[in-house]
Design a protein around this motif. Sequence first.
Motif, short mmCIF file in Angstrom:
data_model
loop_
_atom_site.label_atom_id
_atom_site.label_comp_id
_atom_site.label_asym_id
_atom_site.label_seq_id
_atom_site.Cartn_x
_atom_site.Cartn_y
_atom_site.Cartn_z
N SER A 79 0.95 -1.13 0.09
CA SER A 79 -0.17 -0.08 0.12
C SER A 79 0.98 1.37 -0.11
CB SER A 79 -0.86 0.09 1.24
OG SER A 79 -0.30 0.29 2.33
N HIS A 80 0.37 2.32 -0.36
CA HIS A 80 1.25 3.71 -0.41
C HIS A 80 1.66 3.88 1.03
CE1 HIS A 80 2.18 7.62 -1.80
NE2 HIS A 80 1.85 8.01 -0.64
N ARG A 81 0.83 3.77 1.84
CA ARG A 81 1.24 4.07 3.35
C ARG A 81 2.46 3.08 3.82
NH1 ARG A 81 -2.91 4.06 8.53
NH2 ARG A 81 -1.46 4.99 9.89
N ALA A 82 2.50 1.73 3.67
CA ALA A 82 3.46 0.95 3.87
C ALA A 82 4.71 1.14 3.08
CB ALA A 82 3.14 -0.60 3.73
N ALA A 83 4.62 1.61 1.76
CA ALA A 83 5.80 1.71 1.23
C ALA A 83 6.43 3.24 1.50
CB ALA A 83 5.32 1.95 -0.55
N ALA A 84 5.69 4.10 1.92
CA ALA A 84 6.14 5.44 2.29
C ALA A 84 6.84 5.15 3.75
CB ALA A 84 5.17 6.47 2.31
N ARG A 85 6.39 4.17 4.39
CA ARG A 85 7.24 3.78 5.67
C ARG A 85 8.33 3.28 5.54
NH1 ARG A 85 3.35 0.44 8.31
NH2 ARG A 85 2.00 2.00 8.08
N LEU A 86 8.51 2.42 4.58
CA LEU A 86 9.41 1.62 4.08
C LEU A 86 10.62 2.65 3.88
CD1 LEU A 86 11.13 -1.17 3.91
CD2 LEU A 86 10.01 -1.02 1.61
N VAL A 87 10.35 3.41 2.68
CA VAL A 87 11.34 4.22 2.30
C VAL A 87 11.92 5.42 3.32
CG1 VAL A 87 11.60 6.41 0.48
CG2 VAL A 87 10.40 4.18 -0.10
N ARG A 88 11.17 5.53 4.20
CA ARG A 88 11.71 6.45 5.45
C ARG A 88 12.35 5.73 6.15
NH1 ARG A 88 6.41 7.49 6.85
NH2 ARG A 88 5.41 8.84 5.24
N LYS A 89 12.20 4.76 6.37
CA LYS A 89 13.27 3.72 7.25
C LYS A 89 14.52 3.33 6.70
CE LYS A 89 9.74 1.74 10.36
NZ LYS A 89 8.84 0.53 10.75
N ILE A 90 14.43 3.29 5.18
CA ILE A 90 15.86 2.84 4.64
C ILE A 90 16.85 3.89 4.80
CG2 ILE A 90 16.66 2.03 2.50
CD1 ILE A 90 14.05 0.93 1.56
N ARG A 91 17.90 3.20 5.13
CA ARG A 91 19.20 4.14 5.32
C ARG A 91 20.48 3.36 4.55
NH1 ARG A 91 16.11 7.40 7.25
NH2 ARG A 91 15.77 7.93 9.43
#
Length: 90
Positions: A72-84
């Motif tokens: 989902s958009h929400r889950a993907a945005a959360r993942l992109v924010r967490k990726i370092r």
Amino acid sequence: MSNLIVILLLTAVLALVIIGLIVLAVRIAQRPRNTLVGGGIGPELLQQVLHLKATGQFDQAVFLVRGETGMSHRAAARLVRKIRPTPPPA
């Protein structure tokens, strides 16, 4: 006679509840699974997301993750924010 009507109404309500639960189960079964549960994203996708994120293209990174994983958009945005980016080994 009134007992028969009550029994018929209760049977109809019970049938509707069962049908509703079946429809709910089918919808849940058809949803795409979050690829992070029991799996992960590939290294190529990770590099693309890191590059997009580093160049300020957050929305494009989210759309890429959504397209590749079905999140989902929400889950993907959360993942992109967490990726370092991972620091190089010392």
